[in-house]
Design a protein around this motif. Structure first.
Motif, PDB file in Angstrom:
ATOM      1  N   CYS A  95       0.827  -1.215   0.000  1.00  0.00           N
ATOM      2  CA  CYS A  95       0.000   0.000   0.000  1.00  0.00           C
ATOM      3  C   CYS A  95       0.858   1.262   0.000  1.00  0.00           C
ATOM      4  N   LEU A  96       1.948   1.238   0.777  1.00  0.00           N
ATOM      5  CA  LEU A  96       2.835   2.401   0.812  1.00  0.00           C
ATOM      6  C   LEU A  96       3.548   2.606  -0.522  1.00  0.00           C
ATOM      7  N   ALA A  97       3.912   1.516  -1.183  1.00  0.00           N
ATOM      8  CA  ALA A  97       4.563   1.619  -2.502  1.00  0.00           C
ATOM      9  C   ALA A  97       3.613   2.231  -3.527  1.00  0.00           C
ATOM     10  N   VAL A  98       2.355   1.762  -3.536  1.00  0.00           N
ATOM     11  CA  VAL A  98       1.362   2.300  -4.476  1.00  0.00           C
ATOM     12  C   VAL A  98       1.119   3.781  -4.197  1.00  0.00           C
ATOM     13  N   GLY A  99       0.945   4.137  -2.923  1.00  0.00           N
ATOM     14  CA  GLY A  99       0.710   5.532  -2.556  1.00  0.00           C
ATOM     15  C   GLY A  99       1.888   6.430  -2.856  1.00  0.00           C
ATOM     16  N   SER A 100       3.100   5.856  -2.794  1.00  0.00           N
ATOM     17  CA  SER A 100       4.316   6.638  -3.044  1.00  0.00           C
ATOM     18  C   SER A 100       4.413   7.133  -4.478  1.00  0.00           C
ATOM     19  N   GLY A 101       3.556   6.602  -5.351  1.00  0.00           N
ATOM     20  CA  GLY A 101       3.520   7.101  -6.728  1.00  0.00           C
ATOM     21  C   GLY A 101       3.088   8.545  -6.802  1.00  0.00           C
ATOM     22  N   MET A 102       2.298   9.014  -5.829  1.00  0.00           N
ATOM     23  CA  MET A 102       1.893  10.423  -5.706  1.00  0.00           C
ATOM     24  C   MET A 102       1.294  10.993  -6.986  1.00  0.00           C
TER      25      MET A 102
END
Length: 200
Positions: A95-102
């Protein structure tokens, strides 16, 4: 909006090309997407570095506005951490990796696909396109309900390019340089954050 539709169109074309194996497998096993991505990042950096006017305006920016990208990153990651409670089949790092796409779908989806596979890479692509579309369509309402900085924060990395015209209309011309600075800093954080969370 048109830019987002073009990206989605190319995504769909890519699916069709993949299903019917229209590109030789050997070419796809090479680092073509990674090399293309590096070239794209180089060109963005070149355009910013080549524009002395933007760099001068960055130096004169109010110090409080300089905290906005940091708050966007912290808020996004906090929201993604909470999302893991609703998606028990996904790990916190996913989830953090996906959100890190910003909102930077072209970079984050490629990196996540390389590290975690096409399944999560597709989720990243769609999540970040949705973030951009929400900014494009909802900016005027966000200004009305939450203030002028809200749509800039929601726009993430897109505020220096694709959502900038909408943000200029909704937030006012006085916040254009804030939007560009915000997009630049958040954009710069994406490869580091995505790589970090994919590596954990």
């Amino acid at each position: 909006m048109r830019g987002s539709l073009i990206i989605v169109g190319f995504f769909v074309i890519g699916i069709v090309v993949g299903i019917f194996h229209l590109i030789p497998q050997g070419l796809m096993m090479s680092n073509v997407s990674y090399i293309t991505l590096c070239a794209l990042i180089f060109l963005v950096g070149f355009m910013i570095g080549n524009d002395a006017d933007i760099l001068n305006k960055f130096r004169k920016l109010n110090r409080r506005y300089m905290l906005l990208p940091l708050m966007t990153i912290v808020g996004t990651l906090a929201g993604c951490a909470i999302t893991t409670l609703l998606l028990p089949h996904r790990s916190l790092t996913d989830c953090l990796a996906v959100g890190s796409g910003m909102g930077y779908y072209s970079l984050s989806s490629v990196l996540i696909t390389q590290y975690r596979g096409a399944d999560l890479g597709t989720v990243a692509l769609l999540a970040n396109i949705v973030r951009e579309v929400i900014t494009l369509l909802g900016a005027p309402l966000m200004v009305q309900w939450f203030g002028k900085l809200a749509p800039i924060s929601v726009g993430g990395a897109t505020t220096m390019d694709t959502t900038l015209p909408i943000l200029t209309n909704a937030c006012g011309k006085d916040l254009v340089i804030v939007s560009i600075f915000h997009g630049f800093v958040v954009d710069f954080s994406v490869p580091f954050l995505v790589t970090l969370f994919c590596s954990i």
